[in-house]
Design a protein around this motif. Structure first.
Motif: not given
Length: 327
Positions: A246-250, A253-256, A290-294
């Motif tokens: 699931a993390g790979l799928r999103i 959407h969450l990082v550059t 901060t970014e990885l907490l998403k």
């Protein structure tokens, strides 16, 4: 192909004046010999092209000569109506000017080209800013744009991200760039060329001084070089992270895009549960935290240790918060 090149050569001389054979060759991406042949062909066709000898010489058209030939193809006429972004033009105070120019262009085009160009406006709309972002207010944008045009020096009070936050600068405004909905001033000061976000200008005073624009300054080339340096300086560390399916799928959407490409490039094989270990670039431990907490429970930080401890501390604090709320 050659006819199109001859038209381009003629229009270059008409719009820019005297140009050397080398400048024409560079612009049209052909050899010097090709330029010599093309100039002879234009002369043979009755176009008054003259060669001036000497160090400052080059090819030029007879003074006063103008051709009514535009050389517009159907595709070129269509593309012209994608070049003007109405939002940015309005911000610069050029909204009505752009509309009037488009009307005049439509009136000047042959009927068939005008109909095809009109279809572009019906079917395509360009919206430059990102989602849910209309840009910050830029009350000084028109003043900055006017100074860029007039080559007028500016004195400004500016809010930067590092301390001391408010600073004063006197700059020679060389150009304006619109990037992702934000306007950037490219200005020259004692430290060389710098970029300034126009929405961070706190106060602005045009000075009664004109400056000499550097003859070799190319705004587009400067901006491309600036972006390359910015990307190189952005990431100064790495983190080893495990992502769930699931993390790979999103991820996208969450990082550059730079982080996405690195994660894909460095990814190992998935384990029995589909989790993938990879290495990603990070700006700093605090920023990565901060970014990885998403990602919540869909990512696990393995290295560096200080980043892993920060994420663990945040997870424990969240758990304590929710446990306290239940009692």
């Amino acid at each position: 192909m050659r006819a199109s090149r001859l038209v381009s050569l003629l229009l270059l001389l008409q719009s820019r004046g005297r140009m050397t054979a080398q400048e024409l060759a560079d612009e049209l991406e052909v050899s010097l010999r090709t330029i010599y042949r093309d100039v002879e062909s234009l002369s043979a066709a009755g176009v008054p092209v003259y060669a001036d000898r000497g160090p400052a010489g080059g090819y030029r058209l007879l003074d006063g000569y103008r051709t009514r030939l535009t050389g517009l193809t159907a595709e070129e006429a269509e593309s012209l109506f994608l070049t003007g972004l109405p939002g940015p033009a309005a911000q610069l105070g050029l909204g009505t000017v752009l509309a009037a120019a488009e009307l005049k262009l439509m009136a000047a085009l042959p009927r068939q080209l005008a109909e095809r160009a009109a279809r572009i406006r019906e079917r395509f709309h360009l919206d430059a800013p990102g989602w849910f972002h209309d840009g910050e207010p830029t009350p000084y944008l028109n003043t900055v744009a006017d100074a860029v045009w007039r080559q007028q020096r500016l004195h400004m009070r500016y809010r930067r991200w590092k301390t001391p936050t408010p600073v004063t600068r006197t700059v020679d405004p060389l150009g304006l760039v619109l990037k992702a909905g934000s306007w950037y001033l490219v200005g020259r000061s004692e430290g060389g060329e710098r970029t300034y976000r126009v929405d961070r200008i706190l106060a602005l005073q045009p000075l009664e001084e004109e400056f000499e624009r550097p003859a070799d300054f190319d705004l587009g080339e400067f901006w491309r070089s600036y972006l390359a340096r910015f990307r190189d300086a952005m990431f100064n560390g790495e983190a080893v992270v495990r992502f769930s399916p699931a993390g790979l799928r999103i991820l996208r959407h969450l990082v550059t895009p730079e982080v996405i490409r690195a994660a894909q490039r460095n990814a190992g094989p998935p384990d029995e549960e589909g989790w993938v270990r990879t290495v990603i670039p990070i700006e700093s431990v605090r920023h990565a935290h901060t970014e990885l907490l998403k990602f919540g429970a869909e990512a696990e930080v393995l290295e560096p240790p200080e980043l892993r401890e920060l994420v663990i501390a945040s997870a424990r604090a969240m758990l304590d918060r929710y446990d306290a709320a239940r009692t």
